[in-house]
Motif scaffolding. Structure first.
Motif, mmCIF file in Angstrom:
data_model
loop_
_atom_site.group_PDB
_atom_site.id
_atom_site.type_symbol
_atom_site.label_atom_id
_atom_site.label_comp_id
_atom_site.label_asym_id
_atom_site.label_seq_id
_atom_site.Cartn_x
_atom_site.Cartn_y
_atom_site.Cartn_z
ATOM 1 N N THR A 141 36.148 -49.927 -5.584
ATOM 2 C CA THR A 141 34.840 -49.588 -5.001
ATOM 3 C C THR A 141 34.888 -48.132 -4.558
ATOM 4 O OG1 THR A 141 35.624 -50.451 -2.875
ATOM 5 C CG2 THR A 141 34.292 -51.925 -4.251
ATOM 6 N N PRO A 142 34.992 -47.192 -5.501
ATOM 7 C CA PRO A 142 35.143 -45.787 -5.125
ATOM 8 C C PRO A 142 33.938 -45.258 -4.358
ATOM 9 C CG PRO A 142 34.724 -46.002 -7.475
ATOM 10 C CD PRO A 142 34.953 -47.377 -6.962
ATOM 11 N N LEU A 143 34.211 -44.280 -3.491
ATOM 12 C CA LEU A 143 33.179 -43.675 -2.649
ATOM 13 C C LEU A 143 33.059 -42.194 -2.957
ATOM 14 C CD1 LEU A 143 34.164 -45.237 0.807
ATOM 15 C CD2 LEU A 143 32.382 -46.041 -0.763
ATOM 16 N N ASP A 144 31.921 -41.615 -2.540
ATOM 17 C CA ASP A 144 31.759 -40.168 -2.558
ATOM 18 C C ASP A 144 32.355 -39.600 -1.269
ATOM 19 O OD1 ASP A 144 30.228 -40.102 -4.965
ATOM 20 O OD2 ASP A 144 28.440 -40.659 -3.842
ATOM 21 N N ASP A 145 33.217 -38.613 -1.374
ATOM 22 C CA ASP A 145 33.681 -37.902 -0.185
ATOM 23 C C ASP A 145 34.001 -36.463 -0.568
ATOM 24 O OD1 ASP A 145 36.214 -37.879 -1.365
ATOM 25 O OD2 ASP A 145 37.010 -39.474 -0.104
ATOM 26 N N TYR A 149 41.082 -51.648 5.406
ATOM 27 C CA TYR A 149 41.393 -50.239 5.637
ATOM 28 C C TYR A 149 42.402 -50.092 6.766
ATOM 29 C CZ TYR A 149 40.813 -45.294 6.699
ATOM 30 O OH TYR A 149 41.052 -43.962 6.942
ATOM 31 N N SER A 155 33.660 -37.362 -6.098
ATOM 32 C CA SER A 155 32.548 -38.315 -6.108
ATOM 33 C C SER A 155 33.022 -39.651 -6.664
ATOM 34 C CB SER A 155 31.406 -37.783 -6.975
ATOM 35 O OG SER A 155 31.814 -37.734 -8.345
ATOM 36 N N ALA A 156 32.254 -40.684 -6.399
ATOM 37 C CA ALA A 156 32.587 -41.999 -6.943
ATOM 38 C C ALA A 156 32.566 -41.965 -8.472
ATOM 39 C CB ALA A 156 31.601 -43.037 -6.410
#
Length: 476
Positions: free
Chosen positions: A443-447, A344, A451-452
């Protein structure tokens, strides 16, 4: 540097004793030029826009609209700026001001000076001429994207658009139109010190690299569309800011038989106009990248250098199999963009190195598409971005490169999906199978943007859309 100065509305004004982080907006308002307004402080509302004389693509000088809230005032040393006060006054309205007034384009007036400056830049744009109107252009050739970075909360956009579409050509003798025929002010070495902090504009790339070698923690500033936000909203204060946006060694664009090299300090608007559609993926990307005001300042090297996993350039450049040219005091090296990011906002770039250029290998893939999923069509950050570059020969996928943004800590190549495509027939069955693989990439995330699960679903749909838009009969 005691003689640092900015030419504003035709008159030289000394920069004075200003802090390194002072923005052009703050400085201009301190000069009594209060038409320039602060709205958002992050380049999204356009209330602060002003005109800057820049080297032109089609004329020696072009008037470019930029966000004054993001630019460091010291970065304008030796440059020419025009504010809304310099365009006209109540007794001699500029044509843009006149049309805004008579067509009801202003109510509270807070946003109006910014609209006027953005409209003036388009008014003076070389090559603007009458033609058949479309969704984005008026009958006078006015490109509505020129206003994509300006927001109005009370007037509504129809009368503003009407004012834009009513503009004719600049009158004979218009001083700002005549100014385009002479060269823009050249960059000049700048050194502004305030307390224990310093702003430096080196004269050459060698000077910049030597400075960064000795001060590896220095903040590198190009278009300031990222650093300006950090200054305004997060209170960032650089001990040493090094401006590289006007270094000629970073501003070239060359085409050779085997690659296109794009200088890292070229703005996205300059790339859009100079590449002129020769790279279809870039042609699809650039109109969707933020706003015209941002594209007039943001650089391709800066967008890669920030390391953001949702920067729009990286997925496209990954699909184009781009290479990053890194320059340091000890020489240059080339790194495939696919190997550039290590985490990152981290990369293989060493302390003291700069991105000098981006290289795109030729020939380009015949099938290319960029899909940006965001909450707004324009001037928004991606929830997911997917870029595709495929070669289909005799009905078979022989090469595939897919770049993704917003689904991992870094921009990534969709390697598994590429492998699922190569060697297979370009068919509905292949696309459907590959779409299911693409759903699992990253590796998608919820933000707060998505959402993932939504991101994964959009990846899957993006490959289906690619096939629907490019069936075999179209490619044959």
């Amino acid at each position: 540097m005691a003689d640092a100065k900015i030419c504003v509305n035709g008159r030289d004004r000394p920069l004075g004793d200003v802090a390194v982080h002072t923005t052009a907006l703050e400085w201009l308002r301190g000069q009594g030029l209060t038409g320039c307004k602060e709205g958002c402080g992050e380049g999204e509302c356009g209330a602060c826009s002003v005109l800057v004389a820049r080297p032109g693509v089609d004329t020696p000088t072009e008037w470019v609209a930029v966000n004054a809230c993001l630019l460091p005032a010291a970065g304008l040393d030796g440059q020419e700026v025009v504010t809304v006060e310099g365009l006209g006054d109540p007794d001699r309205l500029h044509p843009v001001q006149q049309e805004m007034a008579v067509r009801g384009g202003s109510q509270c007036g807070y946003c109006t000076p910014g609209f006027v400056c953005s409209m003036a830049a388009e008014f003076y744009r070389p090559g603007r001429e009458a033609g058949p109107p479309d969704a984005d252009h008026g009958p006078n050739g006015f490109d509505l994207h020129a206003l994509s970075g300006n927001l109005c909360r009370c007037t509504g956009y129809r009368p503003i658009r009407d004012a834009a579409y009513a503009l004719g050509a600049a009158a004979d003798g218009d001083p700002l139109a005549r100014r385009r025929d002479a060269p823009a002010p050249p960059p000049r070495p700048t050194r502004v010190r305030h307390g224990d902090r310093e702003f430096v504009r080196p004269a050459t790339l060698a000077d910049a690299l030597a400075l960064l070698r000795d001060h590896p923690a220095a903040t590198v500033v190009a278009g300031a569309t990222d650093w300006g936000v950090e200054v305004n909203l997060r209170g960032a204060r650089a001990e040493l800011a090094v401006a590289i946006d006007r270094l000629p060694e970073l501003r070239g664009l060359t085409v050779s038989p085997d690659h296109i090299e794009i200088g890292a300090a070229l703005t996205l608007t300059e790339i859009e106009r100079r590449v002129a559609g020769r790279v279809p993926l870039l042609a699809q990307l650039l109109p969707q990248f933020a706003s015209r005001l941002i594209r007039n300042g943001a650089t391709i090297g800066g967008n890669l250098g920030t390391g953001s996993p949702i920067g729009d350039c990286a997925p496209v450049l990954l699909a184009l199999d781009a290479t990053v040219v890194l320059a340091g005091a000890d020489g240059e090296r080339q790194v495939p963009l696919a190997d550039y990011y290590t985490g990152y906002r981290r990369s293989v770039r060493r302390p003291g190195e700069l991105i000098r250029a981006v290289r795109l290998p030729l020939p380009l893939a015949a099938l290319a598409a960029f899909h940006k999923i965001a909450k707004r069509r324009f001037d928004d950050i991606s929830s997911v971005a997917a870029a595709f570059a495929l070669d289909v020969v005799d009905g078979t996928v022989v090469r595939a490169r897919i770049g993704l943004g917003g689904v991992a800590a870094t921009p990534i190549r969709a390697r598994a999906t590429e492998a699922a495509l190569v060697g297979e027939p370009w068919s509905a069955a292949t696309a459907e199978a590959a779409a299911r693989v693409l759903r699992g990439e990253g590796t998608p995330l919820d933000d707060h943007r998505a959402s993932a699960a939504y991101r994964a679903a959009m990846l899957e749909q993006s490959l289906r859309k690619l096939y629907a838009d490019n069936p075999p009969e179209v490619l044959a």
